[in-house]
Scaffold this motif. Structure first.
Motif, PDB file in Angstrom:
ATOM      1  N   ASP A  12       1.117  -1.246  -0.223  1.00  0.00           N
ATOM      2  CA  ASP A  12      -0.036   0.240  -0.204  1.00  0.00           C
ATOM      3  C   ASP A  12       0.756   1.948  -0.085  1.00  0.00           C
ATOM      4  OD1 ASP A  12      -2.377   1.198   0.404  1.00  0.00           O
ATOM      5  OD2 ASP A  12      -2.776   1.513   2.404  1.00  0.00           O
ATOM      6  N   LEU A  13       1.939   1.079  -0.182  1.00  0.00           N
ATOM      7  CA  LEU A  13       3.169   1.935  -0.736  1.00  0.00           C
ATOM      8  C   LEU A  13       2.911   2.241  -2.397  1.00  0.00           C
ATOM      9  CD1 LEU A  13       6.127   1.386   1.968  1.00  0.00           C
ATOM     10  CD2 LEU A  13       3.658   3.050   2.158  1.00  0.00           C
ATOM     11  N   THR A  14       3.676   3.758  -2.463  1.00  0.00           N
ATOM     12  CA  THR A  14       4.543   3.907  -3.820  1.00  0.00           C
ATOM     13  C   THR A  14       5.364   3.708  -3.989  1.00  0.00           C
ATOM     14  OG1 THR A  14       4.518   6.103  -4.073  1.00  0.00           O
ATOM     15  CG2 THR A  14       2.319   5.773  -3.912  1.00  0.00           C
ATOM     16  N   GLU A  19      11.257   4.431  -2.125  1.00  0.00           N
ATOM     17  CA  GLU A  19      12.225   5.196  -2.114  1.00  0.00           C
ATOM     18  C   GLU A  19      12.620   6.048  -1.403  1.00  0.00           C
ATOM     19  OE1 GLU A  19      12.572   5.880  -6.621  1.00  0.00           O
ATOM     20  OE2 GLU A  19      12.780   4.194  -6.826  1.00  0.00           O
ATOM     21  N   ALA A  20      11.360   6.825  -1.023  1.00  0.00           N
ATOM     22  CA  ALA A  20      12.133   7.731  -0.037  1.00  0.00           C
ATOM     23  C   ALA A  20      12.720   7.118   1.597  1.00  0.00           C
ATOM     24  CB  ALA A  20      11.298   8.899  -0.040  1.00  0.00           C
ATOM     25  N   ILE A  21      11.907   5.854   1.792  1.00  0.00           N
ATOM     26  CA  ILE A  21      12.268   5.294   2.883  1.00  0.00           C
ATOM     27  C   ILE A  21      13.663   4.425   2.553  1.00  0.00           C
ATOM     28  CG2 ILE A  21      11.456   3.124   4.043  1.00  0.00           C
ATOM     29  CD1 ILE A  21       8.749   4.160   3.598  1.00  0.00           C
ATOM     30  N   MET A  33       9.907  -1.274   1.934  1.00  0.00           N
ATOM     31  CA  MET A  33       8.929  -2.158   2.182  1.00  0.00           C
ATOM     32  C   MET A  33       8.604  -2.567   2.233  1.00  0.00           C
ATOM     33  SD  MET A  33       7.149  -3.966  -1.589  1.00  0.00           S
ATOM     34  CE  MET A  33       8.345  -3.371  -2.855  1.00  0.00           C
ATOM     35  N   ALA A  34       9.463  -3.315   3.262  1.00  0.00           N
ATOM     36  CA  ALA A  34       8.548  -4.069   4.621  1.00  0.00           C
ATOM     37  C   ALA A  34       8.977  -2.809   6.160  1.00  0.00           C
ATOM     38  CB  ALA A  34       9.966  -5.162   4.689  1.00  0.00           C
ATOM     39  N   ILE A  35      10.033  -1.982   5.916  1.00  0.00           N
ATOM     40  CA  ILE A  35       9.554  -0.659   6.980  1.00  0.00           C
ATOM     41  C   ILE A  35       8.634   0.186   6.477  1.00  0.00           C
ATOM     42  CG2 ILE A  35      10.615   0.608   8.173  1.00  0.00           C
ATOM     43  CD1 ILE A  35      13.703  -0.852   6.888  1.00  0.00           C
ATOM     44  N   TYR A  38       5.265  -1.457   7.558  1.00  0.00           N
ATOM     45  CA  TYR A  38       4.930  -2.559   8.883  1.00  0.00           C
ATOM     46  C   TYR A  38       4.637  -1.011   9.408  1.00  0.00           C
ATOM     47  CZ  TYR A  38       6.344  -3.105  13.906  1.00  0.00           C
ATOM     48  OH  TYR A  38       6.099  -3.860  15.031  1.00  0.00           O
ATOM     49  N   LEU A  39       5.078  -0.058   9.267  1.00  0.00           N
ATOM     50  CA  LEU A  39       5.350   1.557  10.169  1.00  0.00           C
ATOM     51  C   LEU A  39       3.545   1.722   9.816  1.00  0.00           C
ATOM     52  CD1 LEU A  39       8.063   3.154   9.352  1.00  0.00           C
ATOM     53  CD2 LEU A  39       7.239   2.623  11.505  1.00  0.00           C
ATOM     54  N   CYS A  40       2.892   1.266   8.111  1.00  0.00           N
ATOM     55  CA  CYS A  40       1.910   2.308   8.223  1.00  0.00           C
ATOM     56  C   CYS A  40       0.281   0.526   8.823  1.00  0.00           C
ATOM     57  CB  CYS A  40       1.953   2.084   6.376  1.00  0.00           C
ATOM     58  SG  CYS A  40       2.354   3.459   5.678  1.00  0.00           S
TER      59      CYS A  40
END
Length: 90
Positions: A12-14, A19-21, A33-35, A38-40
């Motif tokens: 559920d991320l773009t 890339e920003a993370i 993406m996993a981080i 998890y946060l979301c």
């Protein structure tokens, strides 16, 4: 086995948010993406926003206007698609 694109869809991320993370955490996109996922899913939207804001500040320090502008768009999209949860974590 899941493809990268399938994982991205499930997160559920773009791609830009991932890339920003990854930029902030100095890690590979799949780990970022996993981080982010998890946060979301654990009421950490404010942390993701802070990560993107840190990236914007870093781009400003470097004088990279194009990257700063891209990150501002990423932040605006994230805010519009991931409202913060109120209350205490479950």
């Amino acid at each position: 086995m899941l493809t990268y694109e399938e994982c991205l869809h499930l997160s559920d991320l773009t791609q830009d948010e991932v890339e920003a993370i990854a930029e902030h955490e100095h890690t590979d996109p799949i780990i970022a993406m996993a981080i982010g996922n998890y946060l979301c899913t654990h009421q950490g939207e404010a942390k993701v926003k802070k990560i993107i804001l840190d990236d914007i500040a870093n781009a400003q320090l470097k004088g990279d206007k194009a990257h700063e502008e891209l990150l501002r768009k990423v932040l605006n999209h994230f805010i519009s698609t991931h409202p913060e949860h109120s209350g205490q974590p479950a």
